[in-house]
Design an enzyme around this catalytic site. Structure first.
Site, PDB file in Angstrom:
ATOM      1  N   GLN A 107     -28.875   7.968 -66.508  1.00 43.82           N
ATOM      2  CA  GLN A 107     -28.542   9.390 -66.537  1.00 43.82           C
ATOM      3  C   GLN A 107     -27.199   9.663 -67.215  1.00 43.82           C
ATOM      4  O   GLN A 107     -26.889  10.798 -67.543  1.00 43.82           O
ATOM      5  CB  GLN A 107     -28.518   9.942 -65.107  1.00 43.82           C
ATOM      6  CG  GLN A 107     -29.854   9.843 -64.395  1.00 43.82           C
ATOM      7  CD  GLN A 107     -30.928  10.673 -65.084  1.00 43.82           C
ATOM      8  OE1 GLN A 107     -30.686  11.804 -65.491  1.00 43.82           O
ATOM      9  NE2 GLN A 107     -32.124  10.110 -65.229  1.00 43.82           N
TER      10      GLN A 107
ATOM     11  N   HIS B 236     -23.075   5.469 -69.725  1.00 45.16           N
ATOM     12  CA  HIS B 236     -22.543   4.156 -69.352  1.00 45.16           C
ATOM     13  C   HIS B 236     -23.160   3.035 -70.191  1.00 45.16           C
ATOM     14  O   HIS B 236     -22.474   2.108 -70.619  1.00 45.16           O
ATOM     15  CB  HIS B 236     -22.797   3.913 -67.858  1.00 45.16           C
ATOM     16  CG  HIS B 236     -22.336   2.596 -67.358  1.00 45.16           C
ATOM     17  ND1 HIS B 236     -21.009   2.272 -67.228  1.00 45.16           N
ATOM     18  CD2 HIS B 236     -23.036   1.506 -66.955  1.00 45.16           C
ATOM     19  CE1 HIS B 236     -20.907   1.045 -66.767  1.00 45.16           C
ATOM     20  NE2 HIS B 236     -22.120   0.550 -66.596  1.00 45.16           N
TER      21      HIS B 236
END
Length: 160
Positions: free
Chosen positions: A86, A89
């Site tokens: 989401q 990262h």
């Protein structure tokens, strides 16, 4: 004009494979593809293959640097899977890992090949670990075999 090209048989070579445990069910298939290619196509003896497991893909460069510094291996194959979540990262992990491995490879004149998947979803990872899109672990092993031979030929041209 001199041209250096090489084959993919490297039976007397020592190869280290660094495998991330995170996303292990995908990485296991990448590893199987790499091992099959090394042994069946490259004729690499099993006792000349070192497998090292690390927690995740981000930890691979630390071990790769340690192995490269030892001078005991002819190539390193990095195996891992980074799947978009989401957040962004995964971009940082992918960029840092590939940049670090590239730097280590150049610093130690050691081929480090990427069997690291960076995908948008789990389906893409599965496809690239042995189904529709081939096996990227096998591809990384082929690249390692060829680079081992290219480096050996290049050393003969440069140093002899």
């Amino acid at each position: 004009m001199n041209i250096i090209q090489s084959g993919i048989t490297a039976e007397n070579s020592s190869i280290a494979i660094i495998i991330a445990r995170f996303n292990e069910f995908i990485n296991k298939n990448l590893l199987l593809g790499a091992l099959d290619t090394l042994k069946r196509i490259g004729q690499v003896h099993e006792e000349n293959i070192l497998k090292i497991y690390v927690p995740g893909t981000y930890e691979i460069p630390t071990i790769a640097s340690y192995i490269a510094k030892s001078g005991k291996y002819d190539a390193i194959i990095a195996i891992g899977t980074i799947i978009k979540g989401q957040t962004d990262h995964f971009k940082y992990i992918a960029n840092d890992t590939s940049s670090s491995l590239s730097r280590i490879s150049a610093q130690y004149f050691l081929p480090i090949t990427l069997g690291i998947l960076t995908t948008k979803n789990i389906e893409q990872s599965i496809e690239r670990s042995g189904t529709k899109m081939g096996n990227k672990g096998s591809d990384a092993a082929l690249a390692a075999l060829e680079m081992i031979n290219v480096m050996k030929k290049l050393k003969k041209v440069i140093y002899y």
